[in-house]
Enzyme design. Sequence first.
Site, PDB file in Angstrom:
ATOM      1  CG  ASN A 163      -0.362  -0.233   2.504  1.00 36.65           C
ATOM      2  OD1 ASN A 163       0.778  -0.703   2.597  1.00 36.65           O
ATOM      3  ND2 ASN A 163      -1.083   0.079   3.562  1.00 36.65           N
ATOM      4  NE  ARG A 171       7.124   2.849   8.714  1.00 34.76           N
ATOM      5  CZ  ARG A 171       5.789   2.928   8.825  1.00 34.76           C
ATOM      6  NH1 ARG A 171       5.190   4.101   8.808  1.00 34.76           N
ATOM      7  NH2 ARG A 171       5.067   1.840   8.936  1.00 34.76           N
ATOM      8  CE  LYS A 186       7.700 -11.082   0.461  1.00 29.43           C
ATOM      9  NZ  LYS A 186       6.870 -10.495  -0.646  1.00 29.43           N
ATOM     10  N   PRO A 187       9.836  -7.104  -1.469  1.00 31.08           N
ATOM     11  CG  PRO A 187      10.458  -5.736  -3.219  1.00 31.08           C
ATOM     12  CD  PRO A 187      10.725  -7.063  -2.623  1.00 31.08           C
ATOM     13  CB  SER A 241      -2.479  -9.115   7.315  1.00 27.63           C
ATOM     14  OG  SER A 241      -1.860 -10.380   7.170  1.00 27.63           O
ATOM     15  CD  GLU A 262       2.498  -0.745  10.490  1.00 25.65           C
ATOM     16  OE1 GLU A 262       1.341  -1.052  10.841  1.00 25.65           O
ATOM     17  OE2 GLU A 262       2.792  -0.341   9.366  1.00 25.65           O
ATOM     18  CG  LEU A 263       1.697  -7.099  13.050  1.00 24.95           C
ATOM     19  CD1 LEU A 263       1.460  -8.203  14.071  1.00 24.95           C
ATOM     20  CD2 LEU A 263       2.284  -7.677  11.765  1.00 24.95           C
ATOM     21  NE  ARG A 290      -1.307   9.484   4.191  1.00 22.74           N
ATOM     22  CZ  ARG A 290      -0.465   8.832   5.004  1.00 22.74           C
ATOM     23  NH1 ARG A 290      -0.919   8.225   6.077  1.00 22.74           N
ATOM     24  NH2 ARG A 290       0.821   8.813   4.763  1.00 22.74           N
ATOM     25  CB  CYS A 296      -2.005  -0.247   9.044  1.00 20.77           C
ATOM     26  SG  CYS A 296      -0.522   0.784   8.960  1.00 20.77           S
ATOM     27  CB  SER A 453       2.439   8.890   9.406  1.00 19.97           C
ATOM     28  OG  SER A 453       1.503   7.857   9.606  1.00 19.97           O
TER      29      SER A 453
END
Length: 497
Positions: A163, A171, A186-187, A241, A262-263, A290, A296, A453
Amino acid sequence: MSETTSAEKTLLESVPTKLLIGGSWVDGSEGETIDVEDPATGEVLLTIASASPKDGQAALDAACSVQESWARTAPRERAEILRKAFDLLQERADDFALLMTLEMGKPLAEARGEVAYGGEFLRWFSEEAARISGRYATAPDGKTRLMVAKRPVGPCLLITPWNFPLAMATRKIAPAIAAGCTMVLKPATLTPLTSLLFADLLREAGLPDGVLNVITTKSASKVTGPLLEDSRLRKLSFTGSTEVGQGLIAASAKRVLRTSMELGGNAPFLVFEDADLDKAVEGALLAKMRNMGEACTAANRFIVHESVADEFSEKFAKKLASLTPARGTEEKSTLGPLIDADSREKVKELVEDAVSRGANVVTGGKPVDGPGYFFEPTLLSGVPAEARVLSEEIFGPVAPVITFSTEEEAVNLANAADYGLVCYAFTKDLNRALRMGERLETGMLGINAGVVSNPAAPFGGVKMSGIGREGGFEGIEEYLSTQYIGFSDPWADEARA
């Protein structure tokens, strides 16, 4: 369907389509490929290499082979590489924005915002690289000396979501570079192109071969599974997720890896009776729409005081109805498509479930006819507590509104979720705002703000929203280990003399 313009074709021709291993772009060892689609049209943008488990192992081999030398690189040198990357990104901001719009769907204005946001991680951690420090102290008993040092964790596996293709990469990559760690990235299969182009930019900025390795693959678990079992890997950082994160945490436990997770989120958006409603509506539009709601941090539950719920809903619905769904490259676009057909179908099911239980559709409520995976911006009122849309992460342009009568009730509703990534609260009462900070179970809280953010602030959640923090002073600590060195009493020989 929109035709690909000459500018888009030229940009796509500049994107690497192979795997980056040890400084070289190479084909996948098994010859498999991935078609990357434009979610606004369904058309294939590029076909890229898909890594096999053998390729994943080669990427980790490359990272491990240069870890020791990279860790010894002067902090200032690492900082200058990050700063050079920041400067190059600013020069090519339009290219990166367009590429994200093509592969992810967000309007160009939002993509430009992500370039600015993602770039700030490069600049922030370029400044942090030279500030890694330890301490020296005399032990309380005076007999020994204590030295505490910070060292790079070591080779890292970084897994990013689809996303925010640039910001999620910067980051993670920026603090790893600043700390002196090597990486295998791994994108996400749905949006890998931005990461590939960014990896090429880092090479131009002077990042040594093997420090960053990029493996795109359609067999994620088969490729990353063996890496998690490899004794040389030291850290896993994942954004995605909660369900997938739980599996990765379990797999990481075998070798007790350092993990940053970061879920998922289920962000409550609280509007109290004293709130500035116009400001609350503007904040709601940012917090909900947005990235088409595919974030998330997106507001998932609008918890509004009963005395202002009707007015808030009416104003918010008008704002939502004014949005224009269109391909992100079109000037009129203020709302892009969802990422794929499955995502749109899930949003549709959540709306239908809420309506079947008694919710009212104030605006929107259905998919948009035509090519691409568009869904109408939607507001639901009178949503019953048992509706799935209140308990599941929506990841789409749907805003369910429920009401409360007391502050206690609002807090209980907000804290009822298993997630605790971010909350938003609108009130003019400073004391209430402070109480929200102490009572809401969340890693981040926006007071009268729809966006929280910031690269200079720690991003992360509590409960099932994750472990660890990204950004801020805390972000680099995720890539550092603490080493204590004890020295004998330096005055011992003098005492014996």
